[in-house]
Design an enzyme around this catalytic site. Structure first.
Site, mmCIF file in Angstrom:
data_model
loop_
_atom_site.group_PDB
_atom_site.id
_atom_site.type_symbol
_atom_site.label_atom_id
_atom_site.label_comp_id
_atom_site.label_asym_id
_atom_site.label_seq_id
_atom_site.Cartn_x
_atom_site.Cartn_y
_atom_site.Cartn_z
ATOM 1 N N GLY A 49 0.831 -1.201 0.000
ATOM 2 C CA GLY A 49 0.000 0.000 0.000
ATOM 3 C C GLY A 49 0.857 1.239 0.000
ATOM 4 O O GLY A 49 2.028 1.198 0.371
ATOM 5 N N GLN A 54 3.148 10.039 0.736
ATOM 6 C CA GLN A 54 4.425 9.331 0.592
ATOM 7 C C GLN A 54 5.145 9.645 -0.718
ATOM 8 O O GLN A 54 6.327 9.344 -0.862
ATOM 9 C CB GLN A 54 4.220 7.819 0.729
ATOM 10 C CG GLN A 54 3.835 7.419 2.144
ATOM 11 C CD GLN A 54 3.665 5.926 2.269
ATOM 12 O OE1 GLN A 54 2.619 5.383 1.935
ATOM 13 N NE2 GLN A 54 4.703 5.244 2.729
ATOM 14 N N CYS A 111 6.633 0.102 6.684
ATOM 15 C CA CYS A 111 6.177 1.247 5.902
ATOM 16 C C CYS A 111 7.279 1.632 4.923
ATOM 17 O O CYS A 111 8.458 1.635 5.287
ATOM 18 C CB CYS A 111 5.880 2.417 6.838
ATOM 19 S SG CYS A 111 5.290 3.886 5.991
ATOM 20 N N LEU A 112 6.867 1.955 3.696
ATOM 21 C CA LEU A 112 7.852 2.327 2.671
ATOM 22 C C LEU A 112 8.624 3.585 3.069
ATOM 23 O O LEU A 112 9.734 3.806 2.593
ATOM 24 C CB LEU A 112 7.153 2.551 1.329
ATOM 25 C CG LEU A 112 6.466 1.318 0.723
ATOM 26 C CD1 LEU A 112 5.662 1.712 -0.497
ATOM 27 C CD2 LEU A 112 7.483 0.233 0.385
ATOM 28 N N HIS A 153 -3.652 1.515 8.390
ATOM 29 C CA HIS A 153 -2.295 2.097 8.265
ATOM 30 C C HIS A 153 -2.316 3.251 7.258
ATOM 31 O O HIS A 153 -1.771 4.331 7.522
ATOM 32 C CB HIS A 153 -1.337 0.982 7.819
ATOM 33 C CG HIS A 153 0.074 1.418 7.545
ATOM 34 N ND1 HIS A 153 1.156 0.988 8.292
ATOM 35 C CD2 HIS A 153 0.592 2.244 6.602
ATOM 36 C CE1 HIS A 153 2.270 1.552 7.816
ATOM 37 N NE2 HIS A 153 1.953 2.311 6.785
ATOM 38 N N GLU A 154 -2.979 3.027 6.124
ATOM 39 C CA GLU A 154 -3.023 4.060 5.070
ATOM 40 C C GLU A 154 -3.896 5.247 5.499
ATOM 41 O O GLU A 154 -3.566 6.391 5.216
ATOM 42 C CB GLU A 154 -3.520 3.472 3.749
ATOM 43 C CG GLU A 154 -2.679 2.321 3.177
ATOM 44 C CD GLU A 154 -1.195 2.636 3.029
ATOM 45 O OE1 GLU A 154 -0.829 3.818 2.882
ATOM 46 O OE2 GLU A 154 -0.388 1.703 3.087
ATOM 47 N N HIS A 157 -1.899 7.588 7.480
ATOM 48 C CA HIS A 157 -1.002 8.436 6.682
ATOM 49 C C HIS A 157 -1.685 9.751 6.311
ATOM 50 O O HIS A 157 -1.041 10.795 6.259
ATOM 51 C CB HIS A 157 -0.592 7.726 5.380
ATOM 52 C CG HIS A 157 0.649 6.898 5.503
ATOM 53 N ND1 HIS A 157 1.869 7.434 5.857
ATOM 54 C CD2 HIS A 157 0.874 5.581 5.302
ATOM 55 C CE1 HIS A 157 2.791 6.472 5.871
ATOM 56 N NE2 HIS A 157 2.211 5.334 5.533
HETATM 57 ZN ZN ZN Z 1 3.097 3.493 5.470
#
Ligand code: ZN
Length: 174
Positions: A49, A54, A111-112, A153-154, A157
């Site tokens: 995701g 991001q 997380c990226l 999680h998203e 963000h």
């Molecule tokens: Zn993340």
């Protein structure tokens, strides 16, 4: 050039993202941002995701990969095949939580934007989210398991929240 992913410490990750105006959905600008997000996600080895902040766009958009559903269903193919598979990406614009279960569960997240780290986070077991898709169509989607965790999680963000704010135990590379 590969799409740059913003890393922890970048202020854009800490902003409350702004909603996409209804007339903007489906526009070239928003389609371009979604394309950049998809490209960035596809270029990763283990991302499931990504949220617009991001890639530096403070907008209420995120993408969730079908891969999370495959993991939940236990139908993951051999990892090497899975990497090559073109997963379907579900686009969520202006998402809202309709319902979340009181029952919570702990699970591992990464997380990226926080490379090479993982942490245990307590999340609702089930969640129901309402959003617009990339064509401006309103939809609702219920989720459980990893997919529910991913959506929460998203959603965080978009509020400027990172999972590291909530994780009670961080570890290094898996
Ligand atoms: Zn993340």
């Amino acid at each position: 050039m590969p799409q740059k992913i913003m890393m922890v410490g970048d202020p854009v990750l800490r902003l409350k993202a702004r909603p996409v105006a209804p007339e903007e959905i489906g526009s070239k600008k928003i389609a371009g941002i979604i394309k950049k997000m998809s490209d960035a996600l596809r270029a990763t080895t283990d991302g499931i995701g990504i949220a617009a902040p991001q890639i530096g766009a403070s907008l209420r958009i995120f993408i969730a990969s079908e891969e999370a559903l495959a993991i939940d269903a236990g139908t993951m193919e051999h990892p090497e095949h899975a990497k090559k598979k073109k997963w379907t990406y579900y686009v969520f614009i202006n998402p809202e939580t309709v319902k979340r279960s009181g029952k919570k569960t702990k699970g591992t997240e990464g997380c990226l934007s926080v490379p090479k780290k993982y942490g245990l986070v307590l999340r609702s077991e089930k969640v129901r989210v309402r959003a617009f898709d990339e064509h401006g169509k309103k939809f609702e989607r219920g989720a459980s398991g990893l997919f529910a965790r991913l959506l929460q999680h998203e959603l965080d963000h978009l509020e400027g929240i990172l999972y590291i704010d909530k994780a009670d135990k961080m570890t290094g590379v898996k």
